[in-house]
Design a protein around this motif. Structure first.
Motif, PDB file in Angstrom:
ATOM      1  N   VAL A 200       0.764  -1.216   0.108  1.00 32.00           N
ATOM      2  CA  VAL A 200       0.274  -0.071  -0.133  1.00 32.00           C
ATOM      3  C   VAL A 200       0.822   1.326  -0.031  1.00 32.00           C
ATOM      4  O   VAL A 200       0.206   2.544  -0.635  1.00 32.00           O
ATOM      5  CB  VAL A 200      -0.636  -0.381   1.327  1.00 32.00           C
ATOM      6  CG1 VAL A 200      -1.737   1.098   1.522  1.00 32.00           C
ATOM      7  CG2 VAL A 200      -1.859  -1.310   0.928  1.00 32.00           C
ATOM      8  N   SER A 201       1.963   1.258   1.114  1.00 30.76           N
ATOM      9  CA  SER A 201       2.789   2.523   0.549  1.00 30.76           C
ATOM     10  C   SER A 201       2.530   4.177   1.457  1.00 30.76           C
ATOM     11  O   SER A 201       2.010   4.149   0.314  1.00 30.76           O
ATOM     12  CB  SER A 201       3.242   2.316  -0.744  1.00 30.76           C
ATOM     13  OG  SER A 201       4.745   2.717  -0.741  1.00 30.76           O
ATOM     14  N   SER A 202       1.947   3.394   1.830  1.00 31.33           N
ATOM     15  CA  SER A 202       1.417   5.204   2.479  1.00 31.33           C
ATOM     16  C   SER A 202       1.660   5.497   4.248  1.00 31.33           C
ATOM     17  O   SER A 202       1.437   4.743   4.966  1.00 31.33           O
ATOM     18  CB  SER A 202      -0.791   4.988   2.908  1.00 31.33           C
ATOM     19  OG  SER A 202      -0.843   5.871   2.881  1.00 31.33           O
ATOM     20  N   PRO A 203       1.725   6.820   4.063  1.00 27.34           N
ATOM     21  CA  PRO A 203       2.397   6.822   5.341  1.00 27.34           C
ATOM     22  C   PRO A 203       1.256   6.929   6.405  1.00 27.34           C
ATOM     23  O   PRO A 203       1.214   7.106   7.776  1.00 27.34           O
ATOM     24  CB  PRO A 203       2.551   8.694   5.606  1.00 27.34           C
ATOM     25  CG  PRO A 203       1.447   8.916   3.773  1.00 27.34           C
ATOM     26  CD  PRO A 203       1.855   8.022   2.885  1.00 27.34           C
ATOM     27  N   ALA A 204      -0.002   6.340   6.179  1.00 25.16           N
ATOM     28  CA  ALA A 204      -1.768   6.386   6.563  1.00 25.16           C
ATOM     29  C   ALA A 204      -1.297   5.321   7.428  1.00 25.16           C
ATOM     30  O   ALA A 204      -3.043   4.845   7.769  1.00 25.16           O
ATOM     31  CB  ALA A 204      -2.559   7.363   6.188  1.00 25.16           C
ATOM     32  N   LEU A 205      -1.164   4.172   6.551  1.00 22.35           N
ATOM     33  CA  LEU A 205      -0.944   2.840   6.931  1.00 22.35           C
ATOM     34  C   LEU A 205       0.372   2.561   7.797  1.00 22.35           C
ATOM     35  O   LEU A 205       1.722   1.746   6.994  1.00 22.35           O
ATOM     36  CB  LEU A 205      -1.282   1.801   6.101  1.00 22.35           C
ATOM     37  CG  LEU A 205      -1.506   0.235   6.310  1.00 22.35           C
ATOM     38  CD1 LEU A 205      -2.358   0.523   6.991  1.00 22.35           C
ATOM     39  CD2 LEU A 205      -2.229  -0.096   5.115  1.00 22.35           C
ATOM     40  N   ARG A 206       0.088   1.889   8.985  1.00 17.94           N
ATOM     41  CA  ARG A 206       1.066   1.624  10.006  1.00 17.94           C
ATOM     42  C   ARG A 206       0.616   0.197  10.082  1.00 17.94           C
ATOM     43  O   ARG A 206      -0.220   0.083  10.284  1.00 17.94           O
ATOM     44  CB  ARG A 206       1.886   2.072  10.191  1.00 17.94           C
ATOM     45  CG  ARG A 206       2.551   3.961  10.176  1.00 17.94           C
ATOM     46  CD  ARG A 206       3.515   3.718   9.303  1.00 17.94           C
ATOM     47  NE  ARG A 206       4.599   4.074  10.464  1.00 17.94           N
ATOM     48  CZ  ARG A 206       5.475   4.223  10.972  1.00 17.94           C
ATOM     49  NH1 ARG A 206       4.532   5.894  11.186  1.00 17.94           N
ATOM     50  NH2 ARG A 206       6.183   3.954  12.065  1.00 17.94           N
ATOM     51  N   ALA A 207       1.739  -0.146  11.842  1.00 20.48           N
ATOM     52  CA  ALA A 207       1.376  -1.579  12.188  1.00 20.48           C
ATOM     53  C   ALA A 207       1.158  -1.222  14.070  1.00 20.48           C
ATOM     54  O   ALA A 207       2.500  -0.113  14.115  1.00 20.48           O
ATOM     55  CB  ALA A 207       2.630  -2.653  12.245  1.00 20.48           C
ATOM     56  N   THR A 208       1.057  -1.744  14.153  1.00 21.89           N
ATOM     57  CA  THR A 208       0.358  -2.935  16.067  1.00 21.89           C
ATOM     58  C   THR A 208       0.659  -3.800  15.893  1.00 21.89           C
ATOM     59  O   THR A 208       0.310  -4.665  15.180  1.00 21.89           O
ATOM     60  CB  THR A 208      -0.915  -1.976  16.634  1.00 21.89           C
ATOM     61  OG1 THR A 208      -0.746  -2.146  17.831  1.00 21.89           O
ATOM     62  CG2 THR A 208      -2.437  -2.800  15.661  1.00 21.89           C
ATOM     63  N   PHE A 209       1.241  -3.893  17.195  1.00 24.03           N
ATOM     64  CA  PHE A 209       2.302  -5.128  17.075  1.00 24.03           C
ATOM     65  C   PHE A 209       1.042  -5.998  18.665  1.00 24.03           C
ATOM     66  O   PHE A 209       1.148  -5.513  18.873  1.00 24.03           O
ATOM     67  CB  PHE A 209       3.500  -5.392  17.392  1.00 24.03           C
ATOM     68  CG  PHE A 209       4.083  -6.631  17.722  1.00 24.03           C
ATOM     69  CD1 PHE A 209       4.844  -7.032  16.830  1.00 24.03           C
ATOM     70  CD2 PHE A 209       3.830  -7.992  18.946  1.00 24.03           C
ATOM     71  CE1 PHE A 209       5.286  -8.148  16.376  1.00 24.03           C
ATOM     72  CE2 PHE A 209       5.053  -7.991  19.020  1.00 24.03           C
ATOM     73  CZ  PHE A 209       6.072  -8.584  17.520  1.00 24.03           C
TER      74      PHE A 209
END
Length: 276
Positions: free
Chosen positions: A162-171
Motif C-alpha cells: 500500500v505504501s502510504s504514510p497513513a498505514l502503519r502497524a500495531t503489534f
C-alpha cells in the motif's frame, strides 16, 4: 525510552464511569476507545461522543487510539459501507484528540488460501489509507487470526504494498502466538520499522489461552527489550482478555485488568523501562 500506558477500558466494564475510575486507580492516564455503554465506538452518536469527551476531560484521561472494528468484515463484503464507517470513526478520533485508528485486513473465507485474496486486500487497504490520509489520521493495522494479515509476512507485505504514510502497524503478541508465530523471533524483525503502537497481551502456544504479559509464549519480555534498545517511544495498550476472549473483543473485569497492569509494570521495572 519512555512508554505511555493505555488500555482497552471496555475490558474493565461496559460503563464508562467505571472504566475511568479503574484507570485512575491504576494511575493510567490514557485509554484505547473500543466501546462505551456496550456501544461500539463506530456506532456512537454525536451526543454519545460528547458525553465521552466530557467524561474524559473530567477524569483527566486522554485517548491513545480508537480501537475500531474497521476491516473486521469478510473480504468479499461491499467496501463502500466500510469506507463510510472509517470516515465516521475518523471524525470521532478528531473530536477526541487522537490520530491513531486500529484497523484489520478482512476475514478470509475458511479453508481458502489467503494469497488468493492478496490483490483484493491490498486494494481495499489502499482505499482505507486514502480515506485516512484525507482525514489526517493514521491506521494501525492489527495482526489477527482469520484475517489476511494474520502472520508477519502478510502484515509486512500489505503495509509495504500500500505504501502510504497513513498505514502503519500495531503489534499483538498473543494473536501471533495463536497463529503459530513466535512474536519477537519471527514477527518483530519484519514489522519493527512499521510499528506505531503496541498492544499488550500474552498467550500459551499449546492452548491459545490468553494470559498476562510475561506468563505465556508471546516473548513479551524479549519484545519490550528490543523496543527499548531501538528507542521506541509510544503507547503500550493493555488488552488483557483474561475473563473472556472473542472474535470481536474481550473482557477482564476490574480485578483482571489490575492483574494485567501489575504484570506489565513488573516487566517494565525488570527491564528498566520508564513509563507514564
Amino acid at each position: 525510552m519512555t512508554v505511555i500506558l493505555s488500555g482497552f477500558a471496555d475490558e474493565i466494564s461496559p460503563d464508562l464511569d467505571e472504566q475511568l475510575a479503574t484507570l485512575t486507580g491504576q494511575s493510567i492516564a490514557h485509554l484505547e476507545l473500543r466501546s462505551a455503554w456496550s456501544v461500539s465506538v463506530a456506532d456512537l452518536s454525536d451526543a454519545d461522543v460528547g458525553r465521552v469527551g466530557s467524561a474524559l476531560s473530567d477524569a483527566g484521561i486522554r485517548v491513545s487510539a480508537i480501537g475500531s472494528p474497521v476491516g473486521k468484515i469478510p473480504v468479499e463484503a461491499p467496501i463502500g459501507p466500510e469506507l463510510d464507517r472509517l470516515r465516521r470513526v475518523a471524525e470521532i478520533a478528531g473530536r477526541l484528540g487522537t490520530p491513531i485508528i486500529r484497523v484489520f485486513s478482512f476475514f478470509i473465507p475458511a479453508g481458502q488460501p489467503p494469497g488468493r485474496y492478496r490483490d483484493q486486500v491490498i486494494d481495499r487497504m489502499g482505499a482505507l489509507a486514502t480515506v485516512a490520509e484525507s482525514h489526517g489520521v493514521i491506521l494501525a493495522h492489527e495482526n489477527e487470526k482469520e484475517i489476511y494479515g494474520d502472520v508477519p509476512q502478510r502484515c509486512a507485505d500489505l503495509i509495504e504494498s500500500v505504501s502510504s504514510p497513513a498505514l502503519r502497524a500495531t503489534f499483538d503478541a498473543a494473536n501471533f502466538v495463536q497463529c503459530g508465530v513466535r512474536p519477537q523471533s519471527d514477527a518483530y524483525p519484519l514489522l519493527r520499522r512499521h510499528l506505531i503502537y503496541v498492544q499488550i497481551k500474552d498467550a500459551l502456544a499449546q492452548t491459545g489461552e490468553v494470559v498476562p504479559a510475561g506468563e505465556g509464549d508471546g516473548e513479551v519480555r524479549e519484545t519490550l527489550a528490543a523496543l527499548r534498545d531501538s528507542g521506541f517511544e509510544g503507547y503500550l495498550s493493555l488488552e488483557p482478555h483474561l475473563a473472556e476472549a472473542g472474535r470481536f473483543g474481550g473482557f477482564s473485569g476490574p480485578a483482571g485488568f489490575g492483574r494485567a497492569v501489575r504484570a506489565l509494570r513488573a516487566l517494565l521495572a525488570e527491564l528498566q523501562i520508564p513509563w507514564r
